[in-house]
Enzyme design. Sequence first.
Site, PDB file in Angstrom:
ATOM      1  N   THR A   1      19.504 -48.671  -9.939  1.00 47.92           N
ATOM      2  CA  THR A   1      18.039 -48.692  -9.889  1.00 47.92           C
ATOM      3  C   THR A   1      17.462 -49.730 -10.847  1.00 47.92           C
ATOM      4  O   THR A   1      18.102 -50.079 -11.850  1.00 47.92           O
ATOM      5  CB  THR A   1      17.518 -47.287 -10.277  1.00 47.92           C
ATOM      6  N   ASP A   2      16.233 -50.147 -10.567  1.00 48.29           N
ATOM      7  CA  ASP A   2      15.531 -51.045 -11.505  1.00 48.29           C
ATOM      8  C   ASP A   2      15.123 -50.308 -12.778  1.00 48.29           C
ATOM      9  O   ASP A   2      14.781 -50.937 -13.782  1.00 48.29           O
ATOM     10  CB  ASP A   2      14.302 -51.686 -10.834  1.00 48.29           C
ATOM     11  N   GLU A   3      15.169 -48.962 -12.747  1.00 51.37           N
ATOM     12  CA  GLU A   3      14.673 -48.190 -13.887  1.00 51.37           C
ATOM     13  C   GLU A   3      15.535 -48.376 -15.135  1.00 51.37           C
ATOM     14  O   GLU A   3      15.109 -48.060 -16.242  1.00 51.37           O
ATOM     15  CB  GLU A   3      14.532 -46.707 -13.506  1.00 51.37           C
TER      16      GLU A   3
ATOM     17  N   LYS B   1      28.263 -33.818  -1.519  1.00 52.64           N
ATOM     18  CA  LYS B   1      28.351 -32.429  -1.986  1.00 52.64           C
ATOM     19  C   LYS B   1      27.318 -31.538  -1.306  1.00 52.64           C
ATOM     20  O   LYS B   1      27.392 -30.314  -1.407  1.00 52.64           O
ATOM     21  CB  LYS B   1      28.100 -32.439  -3.504  1.00 52.64           C
TER      22      LYS B   1
ATOM     23  N   TYR C   1      17.140 -39.711 -16.338  1.00 53.59           N
ATOM     24  CA  TYR C   1      17.657 -40.296 -15.094  1.00 53.59           C
ATOM     25  C   TYR C   1      18.087 -41.744 -15.314  1.00 53.59           C
ATOM     26  O   TYR C   1      19.232 -42.126 -15.018  1.00 53.59           O
ATOM     27  CB  TYR C   1      16.591 -40.232 -13.990  1.00 53.59           C
TER      28      TYR C   1
ATOM     29  N   LYS D   1      21.810 -43.562 -15.168  1.00 53.70           N
ATOM     30  CA  LYS D   1      22.157 -44.663 -14.253  1.00 53.70           C
ATOM     31  C   LYS D   1      22.599 -45.892 -15.059  1.00 53.70           C
ATOM     32  O   LYS D   1      23.549 -46.582 -14.676  1.00 53.70           O
ATOM     33  CB  LYS D   1      20.967 -45.018 -13.354  1.00 53.70           C
TER      34      LYS D   1
HETATM   35  P1  NAD Z   1      18.987 -38.487  -2.831  1.00 52.74           P
HETATM   36  O1  NAD Z   1      18.717 -37.576  -3.965  1.00 52.74           O
HETATM   37  O2  NAD Z   1      18.112 -38.460  -1.628  1.00 52.74           O
HETATM   38  O3  NAD Z   1      20.486 -38.278  -2.302  1.00 52.74           O
HETATM   39  C1  NAD Z   1      21.572 -38.109  -3.182  1.00 52.74           C
HETATM   40  C2  NAD Z   1      22.761 -37.646  -2.365  1.00 52.74           C
HETATM   41  O4  NAD Z   1      23.892 -37.508  -3.246  1.00 52.74           O
HETATM   42  C3  NAD Z   1      22.559 -36.273  -1.697  1.00 52.74           C
HETATM   43  O5  NAD Z   1      23.009 -36.308  -0.364  1.00 52.74           O
HETATM   44  C4  NAD Z   1      23.408 -35.320  -2.538  1.00 52.74           C
HETATM   45  O6  NAD Z   1      23.903 -34.215  -1.811  1.00 52.74           O
HETATM   46  C5  NAD Z   1      24.532 -36.252  -2.976  1.00 52.74           C
HETATM   47  N1  NAD Z   1      25.187 -35.806  -4.215  1.00 52.74           N
HETATM   48  C6  NAD Z   1      24.576 -35.431  -5.368  1.00 52.74           C
HETATM   49  N2  NAD Z   1      25.503 -35.064  -6.272  1.00 52.74           N
HETATM   50  C7  NAD Z   1      26.717 -35.234  -5.688  1.00 52.74           C
HETATM   51  C8  NAD Z   1      28.056 -35.054  -6.128  1.00 52.74           C
HETATM   52  N3  NAD Z   1      28.339 -34.593  -7.358  1.00 52.74           N
HETATM   53  N4  NAD Z   1      29.068 -35.340  -5.276  1.00 52.74           N
HETATM   54  C9  NAD Z   1      28.802 -35.801  -4.013  1.00 52.74           C
HETATM   55  N5  NAD Z   1      27.548 -35.973  -3.547  1.00 52.74           N
HETATM   56  C10 NAD Z   1      26.521 -35.714  -4.374  1.00 52.74           C
HETATM   57  O7  NAD Z   1      19.006 -39.959  -3.486  1.00 52.74           O
HETATM   58  P2  NAD Z   1      18.486 -41.345  -2.917  1.00 52.74           P
HETATM   59  O8  NAD Z   1      17.057 -41.478  -3.231  1.00 52.74           O
HETATM   60  O9  NAD Z   1      18.984 -41.526  -1.540  1.00 52.74           O
HETATM   61  O10 NAD Z   1      19.280 -42.329  -3.888  1.00 52.74           O
HETATM   62  C11 NAD Z   1      20.599 -42.747  -3.585  1.00 52.74           C
HETATM   63  C12 NAD Z   1      21.083 -43.685  -4.670  1.00 52.74           C
HETATM   64  O11 NAD Z   1      20.210 -44.812  -4.757  1.00 52.74           O
HETATM   65  C13 NAD Z   1      21.119 -43.048  -6.056  1.00 52.74           C
HETATM   66  O12 NAD Z   1      22.276 -43.514  -6.713  1.00 52.74           O
HETATM   67  C14 NAD Z   1      19.857 -43.575  -6.724  1.00 52.74           C
HETATM   68  O13 NAD Z   1      20.022 -43.640  -8.121  1.00 52.74           O
HETATM   69  C15 NAD Z   1      19.740 -44.950  -6.097  1.00 52.74           C
HETATM   70  N6  NAD Z   1      18.376 -45.492  -6.006  1.00 52.74           N
HETATM   71  C16 NAD Z   1      17.367 -44.747  -5.446  1.00 52.74           C
HETATM   72  C17 NAD Z   1      16.106 -45.314  -5.320  1.00 52.74           C
HETATM   73  C18 NAD Z   1      14.962 -44.555  -4.672  1.00 52.74           C
HETATM   74  O14 NAD Z   1      13.825 -45.045  -4.653  1.00 52.74           O
HETATM   75  N7  NAD Z   1      15.190 -43.391  -4.086  1.00 52.74           N
HETATM   76  C19 NAD Z   1      15.860 -46.609  -5.791  1.00 52.74           C
HETATM   77  C20 NAD Z   1      16.923 -47.330  -6.362  1.00 52.74           C
HETATM   78  C21 NAD Z   1      18.181 -46.770  -6.459  1.00 52.74           C
HETATM   79  P1  TYD Z   2       8.715 -41.054  -7.847  1.00 52.22           P
HETATM   80  O1  TYD Z   2       8.541 -41.067  -6.369  1.00 52.22           O
HETATM   81  O2  TYD Z   2       9.139 -39.786  -8.504  1.00 52.22           O
HETATM   82  O3  TYD Z   2       9.684 -42.261  -8.214  1.00 52.22           O
HETATM   83  P2  TYD Z   2      10.069 -42.881  -9.688  1.00 52.22           P
HETATM   84  O4  TYD Z   2       9.694 -41.913 -10.735  1.00 52.22           O
HETATM   85  O5  TYD Z   2      11.554 -43.038  -9.570  1.00 52.22           O
HETATM   86  O6  TYD Z   2       9.336 -44.186  -9.787  1.00 52.22           O
HETATM   87  O7  TYD Z   2       7.332 -41.475  -8.497  1.00 52.22           O
HETATM   88  C1  TYD Z   2       6.695 -42.702  -8.175  1.00 52.22           C
HETATM   89  C2  TYD Z   2       5.487 -42.827  -9.088  1.00 52.22           C
HETATM   90  O8  TYD Z   2       4.539 -41.816  -8.711  1.00 52.22           O
HETATM   91  C3  TYD Z   2       5.809 -42.589 -10.554  1.00 52.22           C
HETATM   92  O9  TYD Z   2       4.992 -43.461 -11.339  1.00 52.22           O
HETATM   93  C4  TYD Z   2       5.390 -41.140 -10.789  1.00 52.22           C
HETATM   94  C5  TYD Z   2       4.247 -40.946  -9.815  1.00 52.22           C
HETATM   95  N1  TYD Z   2       4.088 -39.588  -9.246  1.00 52.22           N
HETATM   96  C6  TYD Z   2       2.837 -38.968  -9.268  1.00 52.22           C
HETATM   97  O10 TYD Z   2       1.836 -39.527  -9.764  1.00 52.22           O
HETATM   98  N2  TYD Z   2       2.740 -37.716  -8.711  1.00 52.22           N
HETATM   99  C7  TYD Z   2       3.805 -37.060  -8.175  1.00 52.22           C
HETATM  100  O11 TYD Z   2       3.651 -35.895  -7.715  1.00 52.22           O
HETATM  101  C8  TYD Z   2       5.083 -37.717  -8.144  1.00 52.22           C
HETATM  102  C9  TYD Z   2       6.284 -37.031  -7.566  1.00 52.22           C
HETATM  103  C10 TYD Z   2       5.165 -38.977  -8.692  1.00 52.22           C
END
Ligand code: NAD
Ligand code: TYD
Length: 353
Positions: free
Chosen positions: A133-135, A37, A159, A163
């Site tokens: 996610t592990d969350e 999107k 969040y 998930k």
């Molecule tokens: P991100 O926020 O960087 O990217 C999300 C993408 O989804 C974006 O490109 C956005 O445009 C698209 N999107 C959002 N809403 C949409 C919709 N309604 N239709 C189509 N596209 C849409 O996220 P990320 O960090 O790359 O995470 C990707 C996936 O991995 C997520 O499902 C997240 O829950 C999961 N995940 C992330 C992490 C992490 O550390 N970032 C860890 C474990 C799992």
């Molecule tokens: P984040 O990168 O937001 O990932 P998640 O909440 O999914 O684990 O945050 C990683 C950790 O860092 C989390 O414990 C929150 C903390 N954090 C800060 O202390 N300061 C910040 O500005 C942000 C964005 C996160």
Amino acid sequence: MAERNILITGGAGFIGSHVVRLFVGRYPSYRIVNLDKLTYAGNPANLADVERCPNYTFVKGDICDMESVCDLLLRYEIDGIVHLAAESHVDRSITDPFAFARTNVMGTLSLLEAARRQWDGRYDGKLFHHISTDEVYGTLGPDDTPFSETTAYDPHSPYSASKASSDHFVRAYHDTFGMPTVITNCSNNYGPYQFPEKLIPLCINNILHRRAIPVYGSGDNVRDWLYVEDHARAIDTVFHRGCPGESYNIGGGCERRNIEMVKGIIETVDRLTGKAPGTSLDLITYVADRKGHDLRYAINASKLADELGWRPKVSLDEGLERTVRWYLDNRAWTDSVTSGEYMRYYEAMYGGR
Ligand code: NAD
Ligand code: TYD
């Protein structure tokens, strides 16, 4: 005709762009369709090196629009789905939970239902791979054993609740309709193209601008960090060899307290920008804690290692070095994503700090 037609959702985001790059490069006989999107987190520039590849197609669209998704599945004869599209930032889920319910819950349901209608019981050679996610497992105490695939779900943030809900719908489509599904639950990722609202890129960007680094609470919260390319390889492994109906944990086996991570980033940025060691330590600023802040995440990824042979390859030191170098070499990328909406978000989150 392509050997397989794979839909990747959210491929213009952080992790999705690495998955698209891996699949497009590694499987030239597949057609890879990226449905995104392009929210604030999605950026076509993340795939500038891929966009002209003959086996890659980008479609701008919303996973919540089920009719359009049905058309897309039919038009491209999609036989595999790797579903990453989501709202992904915990802090934003605290200020706007509904956006998370819409995309993460209703969007996933819409995608599942579109696949059910299109595949219509002909499930041979089909797979719906949901990226989670592990969350969803909640939080651990300092001495608790890491999350395994059988740990009960106990999400705390909007969040992680969204998930967890999407994971349950994926399992329900497997158990009720016989749809072949796999779920992967991964720990915190870091690496190139991560949007600078998340801890690591936010720190790097703030150090480069001599802005305060906001550390929530005591800085003692623990996360298990994984380099994003290792996650993309794990997704490839599970997509091709995972057992339908199963879920797999993915983790770096690399737990760090936030304050240790912040200090590691400062050390790396200062060194690579030619500053004296410790120059940027004065930027560390303890701020009010995140509401409902989970204390510790840790992943037991032995199922994936024992059954499918995946292990992380990139150590934290190596990954941080690569990540910081990438942000230093790509400051135009960060500048382009930190204007406009980002500054409004940043001001609202952190004020004038
Ligand atoms: P991100 O926020 O960087 O990217 C999300 C993408 O989804 C974006 O490109 C956005 O445009 C698209 N999107 C959002 N809403 C949409 C919709 N309604 N239709 C189509 N596209 C849409 O996220 P990320 O960090 O790359 O995470 C990707 C996936 O991995 C997520 O499902 C997240 O829950 C999961 N995940 C992330 C992490 C992490 O550390 N970032 C860890 C474990 C799992
Ligand atoms: P984040 O990168 O937001 O990932 P998640 O909440 O999914 O684990 O945050 C990683 C950790 O860092 C989390 O414990 C929150 C903390 N954090 C800060 O202390 N300061 C910040 O500005 C942000 C964005 C996160």
